[in-house]
Every structure is written in C-alpha cells, then in structure tokens.
Scaffold this active site. Structure first.
Site, PDB file in Angstrom:
ATOM      1  N   PRO A 114       0.696  -1.153   0.000  1.00 21.46           N
ATOM      2  CA  PRO A 114      -0.067   0.043  -0.007  1.00 21.46           C
ATOM      3  C   PRO A 114       0.840   1.307  -0.236  1.00 21.46           C
ATOM      4  O   PRO A 114       2.028   1.539   0.586  1.00 21.46           O
ATOM      5  CB  PRO A 114      -0.955  -0.078   1.533  1.00 21.46           C
ATOM      6  CG  PRO A 114      -0.576  -1.576   1.729  1.00 21.46           C
ATOM      7  CD  PRO A 114       0.495  -2.153   1.094  1.00 21.46           C
ATOM      8  N   CYS A 115       0.317   2.174  -0.675  1.00 18.30           N
ATOM      9  CA  CYS A 115       1.369   3.580  -0.913  1.00 18.30           C
ATOM     10  C   CYS A 115       1.643   4.187   0.380  1.00 18.30           C
ATOM     11  O   CYS A 115       2.718   4.599   0.399  1.00 18.30           O
ATOM     12  CB  CYS A 115      -0.132   4.567  -1.624  1.00 18.30           C
ATOM     13  SG  CYS A 115       0.659   5.925  -2.321  1.00 18.30           S
ATOM     14  N   GLN A 116       0.868   3.956   1.508  1.00 27.35           N
ATOM     15  CA  GLN A 116       1.113   4.518   2.770  1.00 27.35           C
ATOM     16  C   GLN A 116       2.366   4.033   3.286  1.00 27.35           C
ATOM     17  O   GLN A 116       2.911   4.496   4.146  1.00 27.35           O
ATOM     18  CB  GLN A 116      -0.205   4.267   3.924  1.00 27.35           C
ATOM     19  CG  GLN A 116      -1.355   4.707   3.284  1.00 27.35           C
ATOM     20  CD  GLN A 116      -2.075   3.668   2.828  1.00 27.35           C
ATOM     21  OE1 GLN A 116      -1.755   3.537   1.612  1.00 27.35           O
ATOM     22  NE2 GLN A 116      -2.839   2.850   3.490  1.00 27.35           N
ATOM     23  N   GLY A 117       2.793   2.860   2.676  1.00 26.51           N
ATOM     24  CA  GLY A 117       4.117   1.899   3.231  1.00 26.51           C
ATOM     25  C   GLY A 117       5.276   2.788   2.765  1.00 26.51           C
ATOM     26  O   GLY A 117       6.175   2.200   2.766  1.00 26.51           O
TER      27      GLY A 117
END
Ligand SMILES: C[S@@+](CC[C@H](N)C(=O)[O-])C[C@H]1O[C@@H](n2cnc3c(N)ncnc32)[C@H](O)[C@@H]1O
Length: 354
Positions: free
Chosen positions: A83-86
């Site tokens: 996920p992009c937040q990672g």
C-alpha cells in the site's frame, strides 16, 4: 486452460488481480494479506490456492509456520504491491528507512523467489509522492537486482472494464523486452448501464443474500459476468433515510449536488456529494465505499454486487464479511479483466524463460 506459470499475490485482498491471472491460466500458488475477511474471500474464490493470513509488517523468515508451506515452491511471477502509505524516503534506499517495513517485506519475497517477472500495482499518486523520489527508488531497487523496468498508468475503461479507473503498474522483467497491451475498448468503452442493467431489483425483505436471475443478459458483458452462476449474491441495499431518498431523487442521471436546489446543495460538504453514476458513460472509480455515490436511476447507493460488476468481477465471485468490509474489498481490487489483459501480455516473456 492452466499453464505452468506459478504466481504469488502479495497484499492480495479479495484477489481481483489473482482472479484475472487465474482466468489467463496462471497457477496462483498463494495470496497473502493481513485482513481476515479478504483472506476468507480469497480462499472461497481461489480454491486451488493457499490463502495466507499474515501481517507483512511483522519480522519473518520463510521458516515461519505460515510461510513454510510455500517456502520451496518455484515462483515465476510475484504480483501485487505494498500500500502507498507504506512508503517514505528518510533513508538513502527504500530498504534503509525503518518505516518502509512493507516494502522491505516485499523485497524479501523478491530475494527469496527470484521471480522472472514482478508486477507491482499502485495508485497513480505514487508517481508524484515525494516529488517522484519513491517511484525512482522502486525502479532503482529492482534495476540493482538485474530487472528492466516498465511503468505505465492505465485506465481500465480502455481495457473492457466499464469504469474509469487509473492505476499505475510497474512491470519488472529479467532481460526480456516487455510490450504493454493495446487498449481494447478505446472507441466504445462499456457504460455503467451495460454493466448492471440486468441485475434483479432488490428484495431485501427476503432476508437472504441470493437472488436468481430474473431476465436474460442484455449484452455480451452481462453474459460474461453471469458465467458459471445461477444468480447473484452481495446484492443488498443500504437503508437510507427518507430525507436522503428524497434529496437524491432530485438529482438526474449523471448529475451531482449542483443539480439540487440551492438550499440543498450544501447538505453534504464534500465535492463528491450527491453524485449519481452516469448510465451512458463508464462509471467513476469504485472506491472503498461511502454514501455519496448513487445508482444512476434508483434512489440508493449501488450494492456490493453492482460495484463488483463495474469492477468486472464475475457474479460467481462472492465476497465475505460485513457489508462495509465487502465494499472495501471490491473497491480495493484491480479489476479482474484488466488483470487478465496484463497477465496475457506477460505470458510470453515467462514462457520464453521457463
Ligand atoms: C489495494 S489492496 C489489494 C487489492 C488486490 N490487489 C486485489 O486486486 O484485490 C491492499 C491490501 O493490502 C493489505 N495490507 C495492508 N497492510 C498489510 C500488511 N501489513 N500485511 C499484509 N497485508 C496488508 C490490505 O488488507 C489490502 O487488502
């Protein structure tokens, strides 16, 4: 027909991407995700795969009891993306930043299996995140491992999916040239109505989540969606208040809050408020579910099944968990039809190197 290409899906969710790969004949060995409902859905719909409930933010090695069963499997391609937040950019490399735990886990799989191809999917904003530094670092971490990189943002509506959904795909290959698939429905994209107009009316009073088909399919897309199914699941409406039903009844097909009388325009203070699907166009992006996007004709939000149809999941693909969780799984997914198109485009490269 099954080919002999083995694939692992990381952050697999319900398995939209895997479903597409399976339809293209790949052998999806396993899907890994930390969400219980998603893994239940994945297992139900990928009966020959191992659905592994596993949190990739944990420290692990491949002797971990949950991973041991797939430790020695030959894997030709790894699909799915963290996920992009990672992602963050504190360290010199993505792997150096302790906050990029999910990316580090991802790379551990790449190192362990040394796949011939890697397909990493993400939202298009990944390209501008930290002024492009993240996408550049992803690319350079793969190039250091000997992969060639190919990056493109694709719109699903150009590939036979009745939805405008843009997602960025990184395809890393060992030595071979990769050719992106050509759009298949550029001239005449499928519309929202093409996707869902044959679905039976809601009858929630039945109290059960199965409705047999009540009419014939109206077009080849609906025929395709009905393959291997006698009816539909996940087709239960959200209960709206009378006030909500009255307000949305004033919005025409394809309209939004701007079509409402001035006094009602600010009843919801978000720019997507009171938006109706447009029956004559591909649908807007199906997301993880909220109460602002409505059916093009009915005075309600679309059901999980209607969203799934727009995402190109066959009716035989059933979603587990409560309604909120089902909407999230559908909205998070790569449309299976786009997954299949990509899977077909990669097949040649893998076959050449097997
Ligand atoms: C965008 S969705 C993937 C959708 C999937 N590719 C599909 O086509 O259906 C991202 C997934 O990452 C999973 N995820 C997030 N953090 C995770 C973690 N720490 N470990 C494992 N999975 C995680 C979420 O549960 C979610 O299902």
């Amino acid at each position: 027909m099954k080919n002999n290409i083995n694939c692992i899906d990381l952050f697999c969710g319900a398995g939209g991407l895997s479903h597409g790969f399976e339809q293209a004949g790949y052998n999806v060995v396993a899907g890994i995700d930390s969400n219980k409902d998603a893994i239940k859905t994945f297992q139900l719909n990928h009966k020959d795969s191992k659905a592994i409930l596993f949190d990739l933010s944990n420290k692990f090695d491949f002797n971990h009891p949950d991973l041991k069963a797939i430790k020695d499997t030959k894997v030709d391609i790894i699909i799915g993306g963290p996920p992009c937040q990672g992602f963050s950019i504190a360290g010199k490399r993505l792997e150096d930043d302790p906050r990029n735990i999910l990316y580090k886990s991802y790379m551990k799989f790449i190192d362990h299996y040394n796949p011939k191809v890697v397909l990493l999917e993400n939202v298009p904003t990944i390209m501008s995140l930290f002024k492009g530094a993240i996408s550049q670092r992803i690319i350079s971490s793969f190039e250091k491992k000997g992969y060639s990189s190919n990056v493109r943002t694709l719109d699903s509506s150009l590939f036979g999916v009745p939805q405008k959904r843009r997602r960025t795909f990184f395809i890393f290959t060992k030595k071979d040239e990769y050719t992106w698939p050509d759009p298949t429905t550029e001239e005449k994209p499928l519309t929202t109505k093409d996707a869902i107009s044959d679905l039976p009316k809601l009858n929630n009073s039945l109290g059960k989540d199965f409705s047999p088909y009540k009419s014939k399919p109206k077009n080849p897309y609906q025929e395709l969606m009905r393959k291997d199914s006698d009816g539909i699941y996940n087709h239960i409406s959200v209960n709206h208040t009378e006030k909500t039903k009255n307000i949305i009844s004033l919005v025409p097909d394809g309209g939004n809050y701007k079509s409402l009388p001035k006094s009602l325009q600010t009843t919801r203070k978000v720019n997507i408020a009171w938006t109706r699907m447009n029956s004559k166009k591909p649908c807007f992006t199906i997301d993880a579910g909220h109460n602002h996007h409505f059916h093009y004709k009915e005075n309600r939000v679309p059901t999980v099944r209607e969203c799934a149809r727009i995402q190109s999941f066959n009716d035989s693909f059933i979603f587990c968990g409560n309604k909120g969780s089902q909407y999230r799984q559908v909205g998070n997914a790569v449309p299976p039809i786009l997954g299949k198109v990509l899977a077909e485009s990669i097949k040649g490269i893998i076959n050449d190197t097997i």
